[in-house]
Design an enzyme around this catalytic site. Structure first.
Site, mmCIF file in Angstrom:
data_model
loop_
_atom_site.group_PDB
_atom_site.id
_atom_site.type_symbol
_atom_site.label_atom_id
_atom_site.label_comp_id
_atom_site.label_asym_id
_atom_site.label_seq_id
_atom_site.Cartn_x
_atom_site.Cartn_y
_atom_site.Cartn_z
ATOM 1 N N HIS A 17 6.067 81.463 4.031
ATOM 2 C CA HIS A 17 6.670 82.252 2.950
ATOM 3 C C HIS A 17 8.138 82.545 3.246
ATOM 4 C CE1 HIS A 17 6.790 85.941 5.344
ATOM 5 N NE2 HIS A 17 5.557 85.646 5.748
ATOM 6 N N GLU A 88 -2.391 86.236 7.452
ATOM 7 C CA GLU A 88 -1.714 86.299 8.743
ATOM 8 C C GLU A 88 -2.613 86.933 9.788
ATOM 9 O OE1 GLU A 88 0.000 85.173 10.984
ATOM 10 O OE2 GLU A 88 2.100 85.703 10.634
#
Length: 197
Positions: A17, A88
């Site tokens: 990202h 994550e």
């Protein structure tokens, strides 16, 4: 005579990202659902030209808004499916903290080798990455895009190449960077790493 050459395995594109306030400051961002910065949105939009020439059979994104928005701005949002396993690393009690600050209480602390109370350790994240790899390899697809996060993607690449999550410590990955996993003949390989648009 028919060609008996085995079909090559898929290419898996790893897309981190774009920038967030915490990635910019170096804070561990696992479970906190933080937005992209303006720079992060520009980075994500710049990915569109890099990815435009690719055809993806499967596009998966982490459920976190920073990954979903990066996917959308990169031009693949309409094809994307949420994949919970792309989230994550869970940093537990270290969420939102910088490594330098953590080391004031725990010298030599590393996400790759140290215990993470209330979170995930490297072996657990590696097992999650391996399970995802196994699922992806069972699909009849040749090109896959994964939008996710730095530590998870570094772990995924390490497990892909060596089955050892700790190799990820040696794979630096910038915001909005693109990497590609694939095969060198029948051997799993890191084909490209940390490309910038």
């Amino acid at each position: 005579m028919s060609d008996m050459t085995p079909k090559p395995g898929p290419h898996i594109w790893l897309i981190r990202h774009g920038e967030t306030e915490w990635s910019k400051s170096g804070q561990h961002t696992g479970t906190t659902d933080i937005a992209l910065t303006e720079q992060g949105r520009r980075q994500a939009s710049a990915l569109a030209s890099l990815l435009a020439g690719q055809t993806f059979d499967l596009v998966l994104t982490s459920p976190m808004q920073r990954a979903i928005e990066t996917c959308r701005l990169a031009g693949l949002g309409d094809k994307a499916q949420i994949e919970p396993e792309l989230h994550e690393w869970n940093y537990g009690i270290y969420e939102g903290r910088k490594t330098a600050d953590i080391r004031e209480q725990a010298p030599d602390w590393s996400v790759w080798t140290s215990p993470i109370p209330d979170g995930e350790n490297a072996a657990q994240v590696g097992a999650r990455a391996q399970a995802l790899i196994d699922r992806l390899l069972s699909r009849d697809v040749s090109s896959i895009a994964l939008f996710s996060h730095a530590h998870f993607l570094r772990t995924l690449a390490a497990v892909w190449a060596t089955s050892e999550p700790s190799l990820g410590a040696h794979l630096a990955l910038d915001t909005a960077a693109v990497s590609v996993l694939g095969f060198e003949r029948e051997v799993r390989a890191i084909v490209k790493w940390n490309l910038q648009p």
